[in-house]
Design a protein around this motif. Structure first.
Motif, PDB file in Angstrom:
ATOM      1  N   ARG A  36      16.898 -15.877  36.306  1.00  0.00           N
ATOM      2  CA  ARG A  36      16.781 -16.936  35.300  1.00  0.00           C
ATOM      3  C   ARG A  36      15.520 -17.744  35.570  1.00  0.00           C
ATOM      4  O   ARG A  36      15.319 -18.234  36.674  1.00  0.00           O
ATOM      5  CB  ARG A  36      18.009 -17.846  35.339  1.00  0.00           C
ATOM      6  CG  ARG A  36      18.035 -18.901  34.240  1.00  0.00           C
ATOM      7  CD  ARG A  36      19.352 -19.673  34.305  1.00  0.00           C
ATOM      8  NE  ARG A  36      19.394 -20.771  33.360  1.00  0.00           N
ATOM      9  CZ  ARG A  36      19.735 -20.650  32.089  1.00  0.00           C
ATOM     10  NH1 ARG A  36      20.070 -19.456  31.618  1.00  0.00           N
ATOM     11  NH2 ARG A  36      19.765 -21.691  31.284  1.00  0.00           N
ATOM     12  N   ASP A  40       9.158 -19.788  28.713  1.00  0.00           N
ATOM     13  CA  ASP A  40       9.343 -19.096  27.449  1.00  0.00           C
ATOM     14  C   ASP A  40       9.345 -17.595  27.679  1.00  0.00           C
ATOM     15  O   ASP A  40       8.535 -17.070  28.450  1.00  0.00           O
ATOM     16  CB  ASP A  40       8.216 -19.491  26.486  1.00  0.00           C
ATOM     17  CG  ASP A  40       8.399 -18.860  25.131  1.00  0.00           C
ATOM     18  OD1 ASP A  40       9.175 -19.414  24.339  1.00  0.00           O
ATOM     19  OD2 ASP A  40       7.771 -17.819  24.870  1.00  0.00           O
ATOM     20  N   HIS A  41      10.246 -16.872  26.998  1.00  0.00           N
ATOM     21  CA  HIS A  41      10.362 -15.433  27.248  1.00  0.00           C
ATOM     22  C   HIS A  41       9.119 -14.662  26.785  1.00  0.00           C
ATOM     23  O   HIS A  41       8.780 -13.628  27.360  1.00  0.00           O
ATOM     24  CB  HIS A  41      11.614 -14.878  26.561  1.00  0.00           C
ATOM     25  CG  HIS A  41      11.486 -14.691  25.083  1.00  0.00           C
ATOM     26  ND1 HIS A  41      11.545 -15.744  24.195  1.00  0.00           N
ATOM     27  CD2 HIS A  41      11.279 -13.572  24.333  1.00  0.00           C
ATOM     28  CE1 HIS A  41      11.400 -15.288  22.969  1.00  0.00           C
ATOM     29  NE2 HIS A  41      11.228 -13.985  23.021  1.00  0.00           N
ATOM     30  N   LEU A  44       6.620 -14.813  29.582  1.00  0.00           N
ATOM     31  CA  LEU A  44       7.028 -13.962  30.690  1.00  0.00           C
ATOM     32  C   LEU A  44       6.799 -12.484  30.385  1.00  0.00           C
ATOM     33  O   LEU A  44       6.228 -11.745  31.201  1.00  0.00           O
ATOM     34  CB  LEU A  44       8.498 -14.209  31.011  1.00  0.00           C
ATOM     35  CG  LEU A  44       9.075 -13.476  32.221  1.00  0.00           C
ATOM     36  CD1 LEU A  44       8.372 -13.917  33.495  1.00  0.00           C
ATOM     37  CD2 LEU A  44      10.573 -13.714  32.335  1.00  0.00           C
ATOM     38  N   MET A  45       7.207 -12.040  29.197  1.00  0.00           N
ATOM     39  CA  MET A  45       7.092 -10.621  28.855  1.00  0.00           C
ATOM     40  C   MET A  45       5.650 -10.197  28.610  1.00  0.00           C
ATOM     41  O   MET A  45       5.306  -9.022  28.790  1.00  0.00           O
ATOM     42  CB  MET A  45       7.953 -10.318  27.629  1.00  0.00           C
ATOM     43  CG  MET A  45       9.438 -10.600  27.843  1.00  0.00           C
ATOM     44  SD  MET A  45      10.170  -9.711  29.244  1.00  0.00           S
ATOM     45  CE  MET A  45      10.461  -8.108  28.505  1.00  0.00           C
ATOM     46  N   LYS A  65      10.924  -8.114  24.187  1.00  0.00           N
ATOM     47  CA  LYS A  65      12.340  -8.071  24.545  1.00  0.00           C
ATOM     48  C   LYS A  65      12.637  -7.147  25.724  1.00  0.00           C
ATOM     49  O   LYS A  65      13.594  -7.380  26.456  1.00  0.00           O
ATOM     50  CB  LYS A  65      13.181  -7.638  23.342  1.00  0.00           C
ATOM     51  CG  LYS A  65      13.175  -8.625  22.194  1.00  0.00           C
ATOM     52  CD  LYS A  65      14.076  -8.128  21.060  1.00  0.00           C
ATOM     53  CE  LYS A  65      14.087  -9.120  19.906  1.00  0.00           C
ATOM     54  NZ  LYS A  65      14.953  -8.648  18.794  1.00  0.00           N
ATOM     55  N   VAL A  86      15.158  -8.985  28.324  1.00  0.00           N
ATOM     56  CA  VAL A  86      15.568 -10.366  28.062  1.00  0.00           C
ATOM     57  C   VAL A  86      16.981 -10.341  27.478  1.00  0.00           C
ATOM     58  O   VAL A  86      17.213  -9.758  26.425  1.00  0.00           O
ATOM     59  CB  VAL A  86      14.603 -11.063  27.082  1.00  0.00           C
ATOM     60  CG1 VAL A  86      15.103 -12.466  26.751  1.00  0.00           C
ATOM     61  CG2 VAL A  86      13.205 -11.138  27.685  1.00  0.00           C
ATOM     62  N   GLN A  88      18.968 -13.319  27.463  1.00  0.00           N
ATOM     63  CA  GLN A  88      19.277 -14.641  26.926  1.00  0.00           C
ATOM     64  C   GLN A  88      17.990 -15.457  26.892  1.00  0.00           C
ATOM     65  O   GLN A  88      17.196 -15.418  27.826  1.00  0.00           O
ATOM     66  CB  GLN A  88      20.331 -15.352  27.774  1.00  0.00           C
ATOM     67  CG  GLN A  88      20.809 -16.674  27.206  1.00  0.00           C
ATOM     68  CD  GLN A  88      21.894 -17.317  28.075  1.00  0.00           C
ATOM     69  OE1 GLN A  88      22.268 -16.779  29.107  1.00  0.00           O
ATOM     70  NE2 GLN A  88      22.384 -18.449  27.649  1.00  0.00           N
ATOM     71  N   ARG A  89      17.796 -16.185  25.824  1.00  0.00           N
ATOM     72  CA  ARG A  89      16.592 -16.999  25.720  1.00  0.00           C
ATOM     73  C   ARG A  89      16.916 -18.312  25.035  1.00  0.00           C
ATOM     74  O   ARG A  89      17.821 -18.403  24.219  1.00  0.00           O
ATOM     75  CB  ARG A  89      15.507 -16.250  24.943  1.00  0.00           C
ATOM     76  CG  ARG A  89      15.904 -15.868  23.529  1.00  0.00           C
ATOM     77  CD  ARG A  89      14.944 -14.879  22.930  1.00  0.00           C
ATOM     78  NE  ARG A  89      15.297 -14.542  21.563  1.00  0.00           N
ATOM     79  CZ  ARG A  89      14.833 -13.498  20.909  1.00  0.00           C
ATOM     80  NH1 ARG A  89      13.982 -12.692  21.509  1.00  0.00           N
ATOM     81  NH2 ARG A  89      15.191 -13.255  19.667  1.00  0.00           N
ATOM     82  N   CYS A  94      14.668 -18.536  29.955  1.00  0.00           N
ATOM     83  CA  CYS A  94      15.028 -17.163  29.610  1.00  0.00           C
ATOM     84  C   CYS A  94      15.721 -16.502  30.801  1.00  0.00           C
ATOM     85  O   CYS A  94      15.481 -16.855  31.954  1.00  0.00           O
ATOM     86  CB  CYS A  94      13.803 -16.353  29.185  1.00  0.00           C
ATOM     87  SG  CYS A  94      12.638 -15.993  30.503  1.00  0.00           S
ATOM     88  N   THR A  95      16.595 -15.570  30.481  1.00  0.00           N
ATOM     89  CA  THR A  95      17.317 -14.812  31.493  1.00  0.00           C
ATOM     90  C   THR A  95      16.908 -13.356  31.390  1.00  0.00           C
ATOM     91  O   THR A  95      16.947 -12.767  30.305  1.00  0.00           O
ATOM     92  CB  THR A  95      18.839 -14.943  31.309  1.00  0.00           C
ATOM     93  OG1 THR A  95      19.196 -16.324  31.366  1.00  0.00           O
ATOM     94  CG2 THR A  95      19.582 -14.187  32.400  1.00  0.00           C
ATOM     95  N   LEU A  96      16.508 -12.790  32.514  1.00  0.00           N
ATOM     96  CA  LEU A  96      15.976 -11.433  32.554  1.00  0.00           C
ATOM     97  C   LEU A  96      16.914 -10.542  33.356  1.00  0.00           C
ATOM     98  O   LEU A  96      17.286 -10.871  34.482  1.00  0.00           O
ATOM     99  CB  LEU A  96      14.590 -11.451  33.207  1.00  0.00           C
ATOM    100  CG  LEU A  96      13.678 -10.234  32.997  1.00  0.00           C
ATOM    101  CD1 LEU A  96      13.275 -10.129  31.530  1.00  0.00           C
ATOM    102  CD2 LEU A  96      12.441 -10.364  33.878  1.00  0.00           C
TER     103      LEU A  96
END
Length: 204
Positions: A36, A40-41, A44-45, A65, A86, A88-89, A94-96
């Motif tokens: 976690r 922002d996702h 990160l991605m 995603k 991902v 959860q965002r 965000c949760t990875l």
């Protein structure tokens, strides 16, 4: 040095991953974690593909995603595949979900490795902790890379949690000793006793 044949067969192995087909058996050579981050996702991605390439991974698919990548072991060139998704965002959170597994029982340099690995998909070979180690290195590199970004080297405006509290890691791994007991001892024992009772031999 990665052989050309390993690179050539790597994409097919990463796509099909015969060693990951059978639940329970695949836990011998797979690791899964959830991280976690307070960022922002999209940030990160977008950061992950370049970071993975710098670690020696080949990135096979990448979007905001999900990312899939692969890396060969140093000596025998077994392919380890990584999936970062991902799950959860939210606003700046965000949760990875990170999964790393051995793609096949055969090394990638073996001719027709994918075809040879299909009948071996039921083989519970151990990974000796290599997949878990890969995930931990990825997590550490995310923290280092994000720290560089937040210091303004590349971009600003996003922040990973401070070191020491930055990444909450939850492992869903089942001990391989428990899996071995359930699959190879308790399971056959239950089947044997059930067949014995149904056959009527036990009542004779």
């Amino acid at each position: 040095m990665v052989f050309y044949i390993s690179k050539w067969q790597g994409r097919g192995l990463a796509r099909w991953q015969p060693a990951q087909w059978i639940p329970g058996i695949r836990e011998f050579h797979r690791s899964k974690m959830i991280w976690r981050f307070s960022c922002d996702h999209v940030f990160l991605m977008n950061m992950l593909p370049g970071m993975l390439k710098s670690m020696g991974f080949t990135v096979y698919t990448s979007d905001v995603k999900e990312i899939t990548a692969g890396r060969f072991s140093a000596v025998l060139q077994y392919l380890h595949t990584v999936k970062l998704q991902v799950v959860q965002r939210g606003v700046a959170v965000c949760t990875l979900e990170a999964t790393c597994g051995s793609a096949a029982a055969c090394p990638a340099w073996v001719p027709m490795s994918l075809l040879l690995s299909i009948p071996l998909s039921c083989l519970p070979f151990p990974d000796c902790g290599s997949n878990e180690s890969i995930l931990r290195r990825i997590k550490q590199n995310i923290l280092i890379r994000s720290s560089e970004l937040n210091n303004g080297i590349i971009c600003t405006g996003y922040q990973i949690l401070e070191r020491g509290t930055n990444c909450k890691c939850i492992s869903f791994e089942i001990p391989t000793s428990l899996i071995f007991f359930v699959v190879f001892i308790m399971g056959p024992a239950v089947i044997f006793v059930t067949v014995l009772n149904l056959s009527g031999v036990a009542r004779m």
